[in-house]
Scaffold this motif. Structure first.
Motif, PDB file in Angstrom:
ATOM      1  N   UNK A  78     -12.421 -22.372  30.489  1.00  0.00           N
ATOM      2  CA  UNK A  78     -13.533 -22.735  29.611  1.00  0.00           C
ATOM      3  C   UNK A  78     -14.859 -22.239  30.182  1.00  0.00           C
ATOM      4  N   UNK A  79     -14.992 -22.288  31.493  1.00  0.00           N
ATOM      5  CA  UNK A  79     -16.202 -21.787  32.154  1.00  0.00           C
ATOM      6  C   UNK A  79     -16.395 -20.299  31.856  1.00  0.00           C
ATOM      7  N   UNK A  80     -15.317 -19.541  31.967  1.00  0.00           N
ATOM      8  CA  UNK A  80     -15.406 -18.097  31.701  1.00  0.00           C
ATOM      9  C   UNK A  80     -15.612 -17.802  30.217  1.00  0.00           C
ATOM     10  N   UNK A  81     -15.210 -18.730  29.361  1.00  0.00           N
ATOM     11  CA  UNK A  81     -15.304 -18.505  27.909  1.00  0.00           C
ATOM     12  C   UNK A  81     -16.646 -18.940  27.326  1.00  0.00           C
ATOM     13  N   UNK A  82     -17.558 -19.417  28.162  1.00  0.00           N
ATOM     14  CA  UNK A  82     -18.861 -19.862  27.646  1.00  0.00           C
ATOM     15  C   UNK A  82     -19.774 -18.654  27.444  1.00  0.00           C
ATOM     16  N   UNK A  83     -19.503 -17.900  26.397  1.00  0.00           N
ATOM     17  CA  UNK A  83     -20.243 -16.664  26.140  1.00  0.00           C
ATOM     18  C   UNK A  83     -21.649 -16.926  25.605  1.00  0.00           C
ATOM     19  N   UNK A  84     -21.915 -18.128  25.144  1.00  0.00           N
ATOM     20  CA  UNK A  84     -23.237 -18.458  24.604  1.00  0.00           C
ATOM     21  C   UNK A  84     -24.165 -19.100  25.633  1.00  0.00           C
ATOM     22  N   UNK A  85     -23.740 -19.160  26.876  1.00  0.00           N
ATOM     23  CA  UNK A  85     -24.591 -19.773  27.903  1.00  0.00           C
ATOM     24  C   UNK A  85     -25.850 -18.935  28.127  1.00  0.00           C
ATOM     25  N   UNK A 123     -32.254 -18.379  22.202  1.00  0.00           N
ATOM     26  CA  UNK A 123     -30.957 -19.037  22.375  1.00  0.00           C
ATOM     27  C   UNK A 123     -30.689 -20.010  21.234  1.00  0.00           C
ATOM     28  N   UNK A 124     -31.742 -20.696  20.802  1.00  0.00           N
ATOM     29  CA  UNK A 124     -31.580 -21.785  19.848  1.00  0.00           C
ATOM     30  C   UNK A 124     -31.294 -21.303  18.429  1.00  0.00           C
ATOM     31  N   UNK A 125     -31.355 -19.988  18.226  1.00  0.00           N
ATOM     32  CA  UNK A 125     -30.991 -19.450  16.912  1.00  0.00           C
ATOM     33  C   UNK A 125     -29.493 -19.170  16.810  1.00  0.00           C
ATOM     34  N   UNK A 126     -28.786 -19.230  17.931  1.00  0.00           N
ATOM     35  CA  UNK A 126     -27.332 -19.059  17.883  1.00  0.00           C
ATOM     36  C   UNK A 126     -26.725 -20.225  17.109  1.00  0.00           C
ATOM     37  N   UNK A 127     -25.668 -19.979  16.345  1.00  0.00           N
ATOM     38  CA  UNK A 127     -25.156 -21.010  15.427  1.00  0.00           C
ATOM     39  C   UNK A 127     -24.817 -22.347  16.076  1.00  0.00           C
ATOM     40  N   UNK A 128     -24.192 -22.335  17.256  1.00  0.00           N
ATOM     41  CA  UNK A 128     -23.832 -23.628  17.854  1.00  0.00           C
ATOM     42  C   UNK A 128     -25.068 -24.370  18.351  1.00  0.00           C
TER      43      UNK A 128
END
Length: 366
Positions: A78-85, A123-128
């Motif tokens: 999950x750490x490696x999959x956090x592409x939106x960090x 960053x805050x414009x990303x959907x999540x």
């Protein structure tokens, strides 16, 4: 013949309602505080001593049990999959004073500057991120005040869940839990996420005034008769939007473990950063800080928080630990460094077939 009378104490006659001693594989009853059959893992409503009494070999005694090794592996995935960090250039923080353990409760501001020097708000414009921030204006600050959930707010909850489930991170989490027989379908998983995180329960005198999401991500201020309704102020990210304060009780902040919310309120001057007592070993984001701060006059002695992670990263890790280790420390590995998360279930009310809501979840800081 001699008759011997045995006088048994109540302890000999009755099992404690919150224990599995003598109750393993007991049929489900909605009247029980917690449960001791094999289904309790699936419904995350086992008694705290279930694994001690009913599974002597621990989690590894079942093929679909979640072992400590499983948690280390999936947390790294999950750490490696956090592409939106956040990237290193997206955030600049100024931690300033590091408080000793005996200084965290003295409510003294030892850091004259804000914690956040800069945040790239793109960053805050990303959907999540965008769907997460929309949820932050939906809550009353004070415990004991009924939450009025509108149809629009329900849609915002659904939209947030829809957006996070599009991410690789949450898809990996679901695949892991599906393999471990916790959920039969993604639809079942999402429905349970909505209940465990957004389902309302009472931290006051019967009013539906709190939820796991509000407590963890938005925060609650405990006033103990100090009055004051939940406050909302202009100043969200979009024109006309508002940021409302979360939970306060007995003059102290409860919950509030999210970096995005902290940044937005600090930017408005509502949060005043005092010091930190812990700074994680990571040299990139996400990092972890243990914070002391004042929130509109209410104090938080230690508020641990990830810094720079995506909303789905926090949401996913807390969900994983609540399902795998409810009420206990959940030991993970992120980028080769150890980290533990503590979750607690809300024990006074349940949903579905005896499932428990999330009461709190946070990073354990030394």
């Amino acid at each position: 013949l001699r008759t011997t009378l045995l006088f048994l104490s109540p302890k000999d006659l009755y099992t404690a309602p919150d224990s599995c001693e003598g109750r393993c594989e007991e049929p489900y009853s909605e009247e029980d505080e917690c449960h001791c059959n094999t289904e309790c893992e699936r419904y995350h409503n086992c008694c705290e001593d279930y694994y001690r009494h009913c599974q002597p070999e621990g989690f590894s005694s079942s093929w679909d049990a979640i072992t400590d090794e499983d948690l280390l592996r999936i947390s790294e995935q999950l750490y490696r999959a956090d592409h939106n960090k956040a990237r290193p250039t997206d955030i600049a923080i100024n931690p300033q004073y590091q408080a000793s353990p005996d200084e965290t409760d003295d409510q003294e501001d030892r850091s004259p500057q804000p914690l956040y020097k800069y945040v790239n708000e793109e960053l805050f414009s990303k959907p999540t991120y965008a769907s997460f921030i929309k949820l932050l204006d939906n809550y009353q600050r004070v415990t004991g005040r009924e939450e009025d959930v509108t149809a629009e707010e329900l849609r915002e909850q659904d939209n947030f869940l829809k957006e996070v489930m599009k991410t690789e991170l949450m898809k990996k989490l679901f695949a892991f839990l599906h393999k471990k027989n916790r959920y039969g379908s993604e639809q079942e998983f999402v429905a349970d996420l909505k209940e465990m995180w957004f389902g309302l329960y009472s931290r006051g005198d019967g009013e539906q005034d709190s939820s796991g999401f509000e407590h963890v991500f938005s925060g609650k201020a405990h006033t103990s008769g100090m009055g004051g309704a939940g406050q909302c102020r202009d100043g969200g990210l979009t024109p006309g939007s508002r940021l409302c304060l979360g939970e306060v009780k007995k003059g102290k902040v409860s919950g509030f473990h999210n970096w995005i919310r902290f940044y937005l309120l600090e930017k408005q001057g509502i949060v005043n950063y005092f010091s930190h007592n812990f700074n994680g070993p990571w040299d990139t984001y996400p990092d972890v800080l243990g914070l002391q701060f004042s929130w509109d006059g209410f104090y938080k002695e230690v508020g641990s928080a990830f810094i720079g992670c995506s909303p789905e990263f926090e949401f996913g890790l807390y969900t994983l630990c609540f399902i795998a280790r409810p009420g206990r420390a959940c030991h993970l590995s992120l980028g080769g460094y150890s980290l533990s998360i503590q979750t607690y279930p809300w024990t006074k009310t349940t949903y579905g077939n005896g499932k428990k809501y999330i009461a709190t979840a946070y990073v354990i800081s030394p």
